[in-house]
Each structure stands twice: as structure tokens, then as C-alpha cells.
Design a protein around this motif. Structure first.
Motif, PDB file in Angstrom:
ATOM      1  N   ILE A 119      27.963  53.357  45.998  1.00  0.00           N
ATOM      2  CA  ILE A 119      28.617  53.561  44.696  1.00  0.00           C
ATOM      3  C   ILE A 119      27.716  54.251  43.679  1.00  0.00           C
ATOM      4  CG2 ILE A 119      30.154  51.580  45.006  1.00  0.00           C
ATOM      5  CD1 ILE A 119      28.319  49.997  43.105  1.00  0.00           C
ATOM      6  N   GLY A 120      26.561  54.719  44.093  1.00  0.00           N
ATOM      7  CA  GLY A 120      25.628  55.321  43.147  1.00  0.00           C
ATOM      8  C   GLY A 120      26.199  56.513  42.406  1.00  0.00           C
ATOM      9  N   ASP A 121      26.877  57.409  43.105  1.00  0.00           N
ATOM     10  CA  ASP A 121      27.465  58.573  42.450  1.00  0.00           C
ATOM     11  C   ASP A 121      28.484  58.154  41.396  1.00  0.00           C
ATOM     12  OD1 ASP A 121      25.935  60.246  43.988  1.00  0.00           O
ATOM     13  OD2 ASP A 121      27.541  60.754  45.408  1.00  0.00           O
ATOM     14  N   GLU A 122      29.296  57.175  41.731  1.00  0.00           N
ATOM     15  CA  GLU A 122      30.307  56.678  40.799  1.00  0.00           C
ATOM     16  C   GLU A 122      29.652  56.085  39.564  1.00  0.00           C
ATOM     17  OE1 GLU A 122      34.259  54.949  39.673  1.00  0.00           O
ATOM     18  OE2 GLU A 122      33.418  56.805  40.436  1.00  0.00           O
ATOM     19  N   ILE A 123      28.615  55.284  39.756  1.00  0.00           N
ATOM     20  CA  ILE A 123      27.951  54.656  38.625  1.00  0.00           C
ATOM     21  C   ILE A 123      27.272  55.691  37.750  1.00  0.00           C
ATOM     22  CG2 ILE A 123      26.038  53.145  37.979  1.00  0.00           C
ATOM     23  CD1 ILE A 123      26.778  51.403  40.372  1.00  0.00           C
ATOM     24  N   LEU A 124      26.560  56.618  38.362  1.00  0.00           N
ATOM     25  CA  LEU A 124      25.841  57.625  37.588  1.00  0.00           C
ATOM     26  C   LEU A 124      26.809  58.456  36.753  1.00  0.00           C
ATOM     27  CD1 LEU A 124      23.299  59.124  36.795  1.00  0.00           C
ATOM     28  CD2 LEU A 124      23.491  60.465  38.912  1.00  0.00           C
ATOM     29  N   ARG A 125      27.929  58.847  37.327  1.00  0.00           N
ATOM     30  CA  ARG A 125      28.914  59.637  36.581  1.00  0.00           C
ATOM     31  C   ARG A 125      29.433  58.856  35.378  1.00  0.00           C
ATOM     32  NH1 ARG A 125      31.568  61.521  40.595  1.00  0.00           N
ATOM     33  NH2 ARG A 125      32.674  59.584  40.990  1.00  0.00           N
ATOM     34  N   ASN A 126      29.768  57.585  35.572  1.00  0.00           N
ATOM     35  CA  ASN A 126      30.345  56.798  34.496  1.00  0.00           C
ATOM     36  C   ASN A 126      29.322  56.390  33.446  1.00  0.00           C
ATOM     37  OD1 ASN A 126      33.124  56.719  35.307  1.00  0.00           O
ATOM     38  ND2 ASN A 126      32.516  55.400  36.988  1.00  0.00           N
ATOM     39  N   VAL A 127      28.099  56.080  33.876  1.00  0.00           N
ATOM     40  CA  VAL A 127      27.044  55.790  32.918  1.00  0.00           C
ATOM     41  C   VAL A 127      26.786  57.015  32.044  1.00  0.00           C
ATOM     42  CG1 VAL A 127      24.552  55.392  32.699  1.00  0.00           C
ATOM     43  CG2 VAL A 127      25.906  53.954  34.220  1.00  0.00           C
ATOM     44  N   THR A 128      26.764  58.177  32.665  1.00  0.00           N
ATOM     45  CA  THR A 128      26.533  59.418  31.926  1.00  0.00           C
ATOM     46  C   THR A 128      27.606  59.627  30.866  1.00  0.00           C
ATOM     47  OG1 THR A 128      25.435  60.454  33.823  1.00  0.00           O
ATOM     48  CG2 THR A 128      26.316  61.915  32.133  1.00  0.00           C
ATOM     49  N   MET A 129      28.866  59.493  31.251  1.00  0.00           N
ATOM     50  CA  MET A 129      29.946  59.717  30.298  1.00  0.00           C
ATOM     51  C   MET A 129      29.957  58.658  29.204  1.00  0.00           C
ATOM     52  SD  MET A 129      33.092  61.311  32.533  1.00  0.00           S
ATOM     53  CE  MET A 129      33.204  60.006  33.763  1.00  0.00           C
ATOM     54  N   ALA A 130      29.650  57.418  29.550  1.00  0.00           N
ATOM     55  CA  ALA A 130      29.608  56.362  28.548  1.00  0.00           C
ATOM     56  C   ALA A 130      28.516  56.617  27.521  1.00  0.00           C
ATOM     57  CB  ALA A 130      29.401  55.006  29.220  1.00  0.00           C
ATOM     58  N   ASP A 131      27.342  57.042  27.982  1.00  0.00           N
ATOM     59  CA  ASP A 131      26.249  57.308  27.058  1.00  0.00           C
ATOM     60  C   ASP A 131      26.510  58.544  26.203  1.00  0.00           C
ATOM     61  OD1 ASP A 131      24.984  55.089  27.947  1.00  0.00           O
ATOM     62  OD2 ASP A 131      23.394  56.115  29.045  1.00  0.00           O
ATOM     63  N   MET A 132      27.143  59.557  26.778  1.00  0.00           N
ATOM     64  CA  MET A 132      27.507  60.735  25.985  1.00  0.00           C
ATOM     65  C   MET A 132      28.430  60.353  24.831  1.00  0.00           C
ATOM     66  SD  MET A 132      28.249  63.645  28.884  1.00  0.00           S
ATOM     67  CE  MET A 132      29.009  64.756  27.689  1.00  0.00           C
ATOM     68  N   ALA A 133      29.310  59.380  25.075  1.00  0.00           N
ATOM     69  CA  ALA A 133      30.318  59.015  24.082  1.00  0.00           C
ATOM     70  C   ALA A 133      29.847  57.940  23.107  1.00  0.00           C
ATOM     71  CB  ALA A 133      31.576  58.516  24.803  1.00  0.00           C
ATOM     72  N   ARG A 134      28.590  57.546  23.191  1.00  0.00           N
ATOM     73  CA  ARG A 134      28.129  56.388  22.419  1.00  0.00           C
ATOM     74  C   ARG A 134      28.397  56.529  20.927  1.00  0.00           C
ATOM     75  NH1 ARG A 134      25.564  51.953  23.295  1.00  0.00           N
ATOM     76  NH2 ARG A 134      25.255  52.506  25.479  1.00  0.00           N
ATOM     77  N   ASP A 135      28.150  57.690  20.355  1.00  0.00           N
ATOM     78  CA  ASP A 135      28.295  57.858  18.911  1.00  0.00           C
ATOM     79  C   ASP A 135      29.504  58.698  18.522  1.00  0.00           C
ATOM     80  OD1 ASP A 135      25.921  56.395  18.334  1.00  0.00           O
ATOM     81  OD2 ASP A 135      24.717  58.148  18.876  1.00  0.00           O
TER      82      ASP A 135
END
Length: 455
Positions: free
Chosen positions: A376-392
Motif C-alpha cells: 500500500i505504499g504507493d497509495e499512502i504516498l499519493r494520499n499523504v502528498t495530497m493531504a499535505d498540499m491541501a493543508r492551508d
């Protein structure tokens, strides 16, 4: 004292899948599930509360095709996801990821899904004990048994391997992990800092609205404040939908900038509105000009956890490695994989539980941390990336993103829009560069590393 090969704490998707896999590997496995009452289930069972939707490629991550489900689990097939901003929107018709499932996705009855996973585990030979709480775990690394589970009724059960799958509340998990960390585990997995809160209602839609939303999971972004805070509507069966939201715990409304730009906030709000109030405002905002919301969107009181409503925590942190050197694996929501926007959901819970159970049942957990990252690493990395981009992000940012994404999706379907350059304009180039930069920065997405544990 009773002795088993594999003891599992928690009987949700991760725990039941772990027990199933361990039993199939030939091990003796027992699940301890404290059990909660639900209006839509006879007797006690796991909490079984979430939005309960699966995308096409998640079917392959989970490793269970809906063709395997008994009647009543699958509720509706999906053909798109709609993302609605204050003035802009975009629609995803394909994830762009190959899968064995032909439709875009599906929604399902989570309580019946959990009950089926329990039956599947029992059919494989696992022992599933509901109404049994684990009060504590004692571990002696060279002992026999290595783990001793102390139950609420005073009994004790010994086990060679321990799988912690008690969900985002982590009632047992945090106490166990705390022994192997040099700092308090709550620095990483405190429930008020590592979790969001979610609330949803089961409501019957007017026929025209139900038809308009059929096949679509719909998310409203920039309508309520907070990092990855959003309302949603998930269609179920018989014109009934789950209407819900997720938001951070303990958000300080006074710290929210540009409060007036959030459609579901009011000038008189002194604190964050309740989930039910937010949803009332959402329905009024979207449909109040045409419908009398209380009468035309009635609660379906025989569904859900209680009176057609459900409140539950979801993990909003990155996943943790497990102290496999102590014969312990953490799976599913307990490891930080509940929120679909962050790191996972039911599909990830089933997959991590299956990996943990198979390895424990085979007598060696040492490869668990590497194995779940491979799965599931690819799935996690993609979602972590998008979540952090949207933080602010603020409401105007979501409008910009959806306007840009709509142009990008016209050239590439689904997540493939992040894999190449586009002719969709400067905003698309900036979004692509930002995504790739954030993704490189977050290649190490683990919250607690295996090397952080001290034995």
C-alpha cells in the motif's frame, strides 16, 4: 491458561482479516472484540461506522472482489466522484489505475460487511469472541507465552503473536506501543491530535435528487474550515444516502481566517457547529430553494448506529511501523490508516490485517513492515502528498484547484494527470510541480519507524 498462536485485539475489517489469514495459514487464532450495540445489527459487534465506499483499484488492494459478498453487502455501484468547491467543481470518471473491477467503485453496508468478515474468519477456523474486552497485555520477549492478554473478566490468554487492530481509538494499541518507545506514544498517536471526528446521517432523498446523485460520491471542499474537513453524500440503496462530514477535533474557530468565505459558517457562530447543524446547513444551501429539508430529506431511523445517525473517529495521521521484534503487528485504523483522503480505509484495513495474519500464522512477523509498504505504499504516498498540499487551502484555493483539475482531467484520466506535463495552462504546471515536490519530500511517510522501538 489458554494458549493460542495468534491473538487479535479488535474485530473490525483489519482484525477479522488477520484472524482469517492466520487460520488459513494453519495457526490457532482468536479475536477479542469488545462489541458495541448498533440499531442495524442484532447483538454486539465491531463499531462498523464509516462512509463505506470502495474505488475500483481499492478492490485489488483489499484482495476481495464484491462478487464474493453475500446479498445485502453491496448497496450501489458508482460511476464518478464529484468535487464541489464554492464556485468551481470537477468530476472524476476514472481513477486511471488498472483494476479487476469494471465500475468506478461501489458503496456497501459496513455492518453487514463486518459480519461477513467475521463469518469468513470463523469458517477458516478462527475463534471470534465478541463482548470480550482486553484490559492489558504483558509481554516477555523470551517467555512462553510471549504475550499474556488480561481480559476484563479476569481471565488470561497466552499468545505467541499479537495483532493490534482496535481502530483509531487505539485503546489497547497505545498502551502496548508505549512500552517500546523512548517518548510517550501520544506524541505520535494521541487521539485528539492524530484523529478527526466524523458524523453521518442516513437520509432518504427526494426522487429527483436521488436520481441526480445516483452513481456519484460527492464531496464539498472549502465549505467548512479545517485541514481535510469536508461534507459528503454517498448514495446507498432505495434512494437512501449517507450524508456526513469529517473535521479536525478541537478546531479553534477564532483562529480561522476569512470565516465569511465558508458557506456553512454563520457570523453568529462562536464555536464550530455540531455535525448535525453543519449537515442541515449543507442541505439547505444545496437544496433549500426547492425543498423543505426536514420533511423532504427525512432520517431513516432504522439504519446506522443509532436513530439513523453515527459519530466516529477516523485516523488522520501517517501510519506507524510495528514492533515486530516483540512479535507484535499493528493493522488498520490502529496504525493510522482509516481516512481515505489520508492513508486508507476499509481496503487498507483488510490488506494490512491479512498481511499481519498470514505472517503471524506462519510463525514470523519480521517482514511485516516491509510487506505492508510494498502492498500500500504507493497509495499512502499519493494520499499523504495530497493531504499535505491541501493543508492551508482556503475556499478560493479549492476553486482554483478544481478549475485547474477540470482542465487536466480533460487530457488525462484520474491520477495519471500527475504523471506528465500538460497543455492545460500555467496553473496546471504549478499544480503538477507542487505535487511532485511534495511527493519527493514525503517519500518517508512513516510516523513511527521500526528503528524507533526499544526492546
Amino acid at each position: 491458561m489458554e494458549h493460542v498462536d495468534v491473538a487479535v485485539v479488535g474485530g473490525g475489517p483489519a482484525g477479522a482479516s488477520a484472524a482469517h489469514a492466520a487460520a488459513e495459514a494453519g495457526a490457532s487464532a482468536v479475536v477479542f472484540e469488545k462489541g458495541v450495540p448498533r440499531a442495524d445489527r442484532e447483538g454486539l459487534g465491531p463499531d462498523s461506522t464509516d462512509a463505506a465506499g470502495i474505488l475500483d483499484y481499492w478492490v485489488d488492494i483489499m484482495g476481495i472482489h464484491p462478487d464474493e459478498f453475500p446479498d445485502g453487502v453491496l448497496l450501489s455501484e458508482l460511476d464518478r466522484a464529484s468535487f464541489v468547491g464554492p464556485t468551481e467543481s470537477c468530476v472524476l470518471h476514472s481513477t486511471g489505475i488498472d483494476s479487476s473491477y469494471d465500475a468506478f467503485g461501489y458503496t456497501f453496508n459496513r455492518a453487514k460487511f463486518d459480519d461477513w468478515l467475521r463469518e469468513r474468519a470463523e469458517d477458516a477456523g478462527a475463534d471470534y469472541r465478541v463482548g470480550v474486552s482486553v484490559r492489558g497485555v504483558e509481554t516477555a520477549l523470551d517467555g512462553d507465552p510471549r504475550h499474556t492478554l488480561r481480559l476484563a473478566d479476569g481471565e488470561a490468554v497466552g499468545a505467541d503473536f499479537l495483532i493490534l487492530a482496535d481502530g483509531p481509538q487505539r485503546t489497547v494499541t497505545n498502551r502496548v506501543l508505549d512500552r517500546y518507545l523512548p517518548v510517550p506514544v501520544t506524541d505520535y498517536l494521541g487521539t485528539t491530535t492524530a484523529n478527526h471526528i466524523a458524523y453521518q446521517e442516513h437520509r432518504r432523498l427526494p426522487p429527483a435528487v436521488a436520481e441526480d446523485l445516483r452513481g456519484a460520491i460527492t464531496f464539498w471542499w472549502g465549505y467548512i474550515p479545517g485541514h481535510t474537513a469536508y461534507p459528503w453524500i454517498f448514495p446507498n440503496d432505495d434512494d437512501v444516502a449517507r450524508i456526513g462530514l469529517t473535521m479536525p477535533i478541537g478546531l479553534d474557530l477564532d483562529a480561522v481566517a476569512d470565516r465569511e468565505s465558508y458557506a456553512l459558517l454563520r457570523p453568529e457562530d462562536e464555536t464550530v457547529p455540531s455535525g448535525s447543524e453543519y449537515l442541515r446547513r449543507l442541505l439547505e444551501h444545496e437544496y433549500g430553494d426547492e425543498y423543505d429539508v426536514p420533511d423532504d430529506f427525512p432520517l431513516v431511523e432504522d439504519r446506522g448506529k443509532s436513530g439513523g445517525t453515527e459519530t466516529y473517529p477516523i485516523s488522520s495521521t501517517r501510519p506507524v511501523d510495528s514492533p515486530v521484534g516483540a512479535g507484535i503487528a499493528v493493522a488498520g485504523g490502529a496504525m493510522g490508516t482509516t481516512s481515505a483522503f489520508h492513508e486508507g480505509g476499509d481496503h487498507v484495513a483488510v490488506r494490512t490485517g491479512t498481511i499481519a495474519g498470514k505472517l503471524a500464522g506462519s510463525g514470523d512477523l519480521s517482514d511485516y513492515n516491509a510487506a505492508w509498504k510494498t502492498a500500500i505504499g504507493d497509495e499512502i504516498l499519493r494520499n499523504v502528498t495530497m493531504a499535505d498540499m491541501a493543508r492551508d487551502y482556503r475556499p478560493e484555493d479549492w476553486d482554483r484547484i478544481f478549475r485547474t483539475a477540470r482542465k487536466m482531467l480533460a487530457e488525462e484520466s484520474g491520477y495519471r494527470m500527475f504523471e506528465r506535463k500538460f497543455a492545460a495552462g500555467w496553473d496546471a504546471v504549478k499544480l503538477l510541480v507542487s505535487y511532485r515536490w511534495h511527493k519527493r519530500q514525503r517519500r518517508d511517510f512513516v510516523n513511527i519507524h521500526e528503528s524507533d522501538y526499544v526492546y
